[in-house]
Scaffold this motif. Sequence first.
Motif: not given
Ligand SMILES: CC(C)=CCC/C(C)=C/COP(=O)(O)O
Length: 284
Positions: A133, A135, A168, A175, A182, A190, A193-194, A197, A202-205, A208, A241, A247
């Motif tokens: 994640h 954070i 990010l 996205k 999803r 999760m 999330t914002f 999200d 794509p998958s942010g995880h 990263r 994921r 995902h």
């Molecule tokens: C709020 C911050 C700092 C990060 C958001 C991290 C997050 C929830 C990303 C979503 O990841 P996936 O796209 O893999 O679900």
Amino acid sequence: MPSPKARNNGGRSGSVPGNNGRYEFMSLNRSPPPHLLQRQGSDPTSARLRASESPTRRRGSGSSNASSSSATGAQQLPEEDCMRLNPSFVGIALSSLLAIDLWLSKRLGVCACEDSSWGSIRPLMKLIEISGHGIPWLAGVLYCLYKSDSAAGQEVMLNLLMALIVDLVLVAVVKAVVRRRRPSHNRMDMFATFSVDRYSFPSGHATRAALCARFLLAHLVLAAPLRVLVLLWAALVGLSRVLLGRHNVTDVAFGFGMGYCQYNLVEMLWVSPVGLQLMMGQLG
Ligand SMILES: CC(C)=CCC/C(C)=C/COP(=O)(O)O
């Protein structure tokens, strides 16, 4: 009765009901006689006739159609009445890939909830999810930057912080543009999330995990077992994921590729110690 191919000089042939109800063999390359032409309806025959009249075929045999239609006075169906039964190869390939992606992702979502087939490992997958994640990574890098007492350490941590922020922002933009939902079997529990999200691609995880793994392997002196552990962690983050149902497989695959490429951008934007002092001086 002569075979269809013999009657039609090798053109594509098909049988269509004649006006006496008896089936006549004719070439679908020529415009059909007027009594066979009809507005778009449920009759499969008329649909097949329109297939032979598809734009590509008409373009290819325009002169023959024009001459044949003028000769027989047959009406050319307007293009919007022609069914496109010949989608492009790329369209078919992409549709097939998407179908396989959705099917495979559904099959692999084995711990999407507690009562899934592998629901017992969901807590472990959630732990791996937290390790990837944004954070925890931002908090960890800020802590290391604060505790670091060497210019080299501060330089590495500052550039890792910049890499996480760039990741990010880029993921949020993609996205927001693609807006892929999803998977239906995902249970969105999760934390932190914002808005964007809620989207899957794509998958942010995955971005990263690939970015941080490449960064750590390039800038930290790690023994071989630890290097393997870093790669294993990144792979597990991506796998989790899909197993959690967050995902589709393509979201994670693209995320890995995007994160890998993002590291090249970080190298190009690398903040050197001089740049760091200038930045600190301006901040100070
Ligand atoms: C709020 C911050 C700092 C990060 C958001 C991290 C997050 C929830 C990303 C979503 O990841 P996936 O796209 O893999 O679900």
